[in-house]
Design a protein around this motif. Structure first.
Motif, PDB file in Angstrom:
ATOM      1  N   ASP A  90       0.803  -1.219   0.000  1.00  0.00           N
ATOM      2  CA  ASP A  90       0.000   0.000   0.000  1.00  0.00           C
ATOM      3  C   ASP A  90       0.840   1.275   0.000  1.00  0.00           C
ATOM      4  N   LEU A  91       2.153   1.143   0.094  1.00  0.00           N
ATOM      5  CA  LEU A  91       3.013   2.319   0.103  1.00  0.00           C
ATOM      6  C   LEU A  91       3.758   2.432  -1.216  1.00  0.00           C
ATOM      7  N   PRO A  92       3.683   3.602  -1.868  1.00  0.00           N
ATOM      8  CA  PRO A  92       4.445   3.765  -3.109  1.00  0.00           C
ATOM      9  C   PRO A  92       5.927   3.882  -2.782  1.00  0.00           C
ATOM     10  N   PRO A  93       6.807   3.574  -3.729  1.00  0.00           N
ATOM     11  CA  PRO A  93       8.238   3.707  -3.472  1.00  0.00           C
ATOM     12  C   PRO A  93       8.612   5.170  -3.237  1.00  0.00           C
ATOM     13  N   LEU A  94       9.560   5.402  -2.347  1.00  0.00           N
ATOM     14  CA  LEU A  94      10.063   6.735  -2.076  1.00  0.00           C
ATOM     15  C   LEU A  94      11.364   6.900  -2.842  1.00  0.00           C
ATOM     16  N   ILE A  95      11.363   7.823  -3.791  1.00  0.00           N
ATOM     17  CA  ILE A  95      12.543   8.056  -4.611  1.00  0.00           C
ATOM     18  C   ILE A  95      13.093   9.429  -4.241  1.00  0.00           C
ATOM     19  N   VAL A  96      14.333   9.456  -3.761  1.00  0.00           N
ATOM     20  CA  VAL A  96      14.974  10.687  -3.315  1.00  0.00           C
ATOM     21  C   VAL A  96      16.071  11.040  -4.308  1.00  0.00           C
ATOM     22  N   SER A  97      15.986  12.245  -4.869  1.00  0.00           N
ATOM     23  CA  SER A  97      17.003  12.672  -5.832  1.00  0.00           C
ATOM     24  C   SER A  97      18.283  13.071  -5.112  1.00  0.00           C
ATOM     25  N   ALA A  98      19.376  13.020  -5.837  1.00  0.00           N
ATOM     26  CA  ALA A  98      20.670  13.419  -5.280  1.00  0.00           C
ATOM     27  C   ALA A  98      20.640  14.889  -4.876  1.00  0.00           C
ATOM     28  N   GLU A  99      19.943  15.722  -5.648  1.00  0.00           N
ATOM     29  CA  GLU A  99      19.843  17.150  -5.337  1.00  0.00           C
ATOM     30  C   GLU A  99      19.100  17.369  -4.018  1.00  0.00           C
ATOM     31  N   PHE A 100      17.983  16.665  -3.834  1.00  0.00           N
ATOM     32  CA  PHE A 100      17.214  16.802  -2.594  1.00  0.00           C
ATOM     33  C   PHE A 100      18.051  16.358  -1.402  1.00  0.00           C
ATOM     34  N   LEU A 101      18.764  15.266  -1.539  1.00  0.00           N
ATOM     35  CA  LEU A 101      19.596  14.753  -0.460  1.00  0.00           C
ATOM     36  C   LEU A 101      20.703  15.752  -0.105  1.00  0.00           C
ATOM     37  N   ALA A 102      21.362  16.305  -1.126  1.00  0.00           N
ATOM     38  CA  ALA A 102      22.430  17.279  -0.885  1.00  0.00           C
ATOM     39  C   ALA A 102      21.877  18.527  -0.199  1.00  0.00           C
ATOM     40  N   GLU A 103      20.733  19.027  -0.644  1.00  0.00           N
ATOM     41  CA  GLU A 103      20.113  20.213  -0.042  1.00  0.00           C
ATOM     42  C   GLU A 103      19.721  19.952   1.408  1.00  0.00           C
ATOM     43  N   THR A 104      19.187  18.782   1.687  1.00  0.00           N
ATOM     44  CA  THR A 104      18.794  18.434   3.056  1.00  0.00           C
ATOM     45  C   THR A 104      20.017  18.348   3.962  1.00  0.00           C
ATOM     46  N   LYS A 105      21.079  17.729   3.483  1.00  0.00           N
ATOM     47  CA  LYS A 105      22.312  17.647   4.274  1.00  0.00           C
ATOM     48  C   LYS A 105      22.875  19.036   4.548  1.00  0.00           C
ATOM     49  N   ARG A 106      22.796  19.933   3.537  1.00  0.00           N
ATOM     50  CA  ARG A 106      23.318  21.293   3.689  1.00  0.00           C
ATOM     51  C   ARG A 106      22.561  22.054   4.773  1.00  0.00           C
ATOM     52  N   LYS A 107      21.267  21.789   4.926  1.00  0.00           N
ATOM     53  CA  LYS A 107      20.419  22.510   5.874  1.00  0.00           C
ATOM     54  C   LYS A 107      20.516  21.984   7.305  1.00  0.00           C
ATOM     55  N   LEU A 108      21.137  20.833   7.487  1.00  0.00           N
ATOM     56  CA  LEU A 108      21.243  20.269   8.834  1.00  0.00           C
ATOM     57  C   LEU A 108      22.153  21.125   9.699  1.00  0.00           C
ATOM     58  N   PRO A 109      21.805  21.287  10.974  1.00  0.00           N
ATOM     59  CA  PRO A 109      22.693  22.053  11.852  1.00  0.00           C
ATOM     60  C   PRO A 109      23.960  21.259  12.141  1.00  0.00           C
ATOM     61  N   GLU A 110      25.034  21.979  12.448  1.00  0.00           N
ATOM     62  CA  GLU A 110      26.289  21.313  12.783  1.00  0.00           C
ATOM     63  C   GLU A 110      26.174  20.757  14.194  1.00  0.00           C
ATOM     64  N   LEU A 111      26.622  19.540  14.367  1.00  0.00           N
ATOM     65  CA  LEU A 111      26.586  18.919  15.680  1.00  0.00           C
ATOM     66  C   LEU A 111      27.766  19.398  16.508  1.00  0.00           C
ATOM     67  N   PRO A 112      27.578  19.529  17.820  1.00  0.00           N
ATOM     68  CA  PRO A 112      28.702  19.956  18.652  1.00  0.00           C
ATOM     69  C   PRO A 112      29.773  18.874  18.696  1.00  0.00           C
ATOM     70  N   ARG A 113      31.014  19.304  18.827  1.00  0.00           N
ATOM     71  CA  ARG A 113      32.116  18.346  18.929  1.00  0.00           C
ATOM     72  C   ARG A 113      32.159  17.808  20.355  1.00  0.00           C
ATOM     73  N   LEU A 114      32.377  16.508  20.458  1.00  0.00           N
ATOM     74  CA  LEU A 114      32.507  15.878  21.766  1.00  0.00           C
ATOM     75  C   LEU A 114      33.967  15.801  22.152  1.00  0.00           C
ATOM     76  N   ALA A 115      34.219  15.980  23.440  1.00  0.00           N
ATOM     77  CA  ALA A 115      35.602  15.877  23.929  1.00  0.00           C
ATOM     78  C   ALA A 115      36.066  14.436  23.775  1.00  0.00           C
ATOM     79  N   ALA A 116      37.303  14.274  23.346  1.00  0.00           N
ATOM     80  CA  ALA A 116      37.867  12.915  23.194  1.00  0.00           C
ATOM     81  C   ALA A 116      38.089  12.313  24.578  1.00  0.00           C
ATOM     82  N   HIS A 117      37.824  11.032  24.690  1.00  0.00           N
ATOM     83  CA  HIS A 117      38.049  10.327  25.951  1.00  0.00           C
ATOM     84  C   HIS A 117      39.506   9.874  26.021  1.00  0.00           C
ATOM     85  N   ALA A 118      40.126  10.099  27.160  1.00  0.00           N
ATOM     86  CA  ALA A 118      41.537   9.723  27.323  1.00  0.00           C
ATOM     87  C   ALA A 118      41.673   8.370  27.950  1.00  0.00           C
TER      88      ALA A 118
END
Length: 118
Positions: A90-118
């Protein structure tokens, strides 16, 4: 059950008379009453017996009980516990274009860097 609800997953495996080991199991999922648990188990036992007696093989899979049969919802492919979902008709296939994927990745906020564990 204290809330008046029940959800049961049952594994079913049959074996030939005299055999030491059970065969491949199938899981019946999300059964919601004692009456349906009994019906689901009876159905799945009979289904497996019929498959084996007709020369077929039981596939390790999860099946969903819907009051008169246990329909497959996913199966294990190859070795290991990885489950693969069966296609949903009952679900149609979801087709994601390379352009849509690139634009979505560009809009994501940057994640904070985690301190390295020693």
């Amino acid at each position: 059950m204290e809330e008046g609800s029940l959800r049961c997953d049952a594994n079913v495996s049959v074996r030939l008379k005299g055999a030491e080991r059970f065969g491949t199991k199938a899981e019946v999922k999300n059964v919601n009453s004692f009456r349906f648990v009994r019906a689901a188990l009876e159905f799945e036992i009979e289904r497996q017996i019929e498959v084996i007696e007709s020369g077929g093989h039981i596939i390790q899979e999860s099946r969903l009980w819907n009051s008169d049969e246990a329909a497959p919802i996913r199966c294990v492919q190859g070795a290991g516990p990885r489950l693969s979902l069966l296609p949903e008709p009952d679900l149609p296939p979801l087709i994601v274009s390379a352009e849509f994927l690139a634009e979505t990745k560009r809009k994501l906020p940057e994640l904070p860097r985690l301190a390295a564990h020693a």
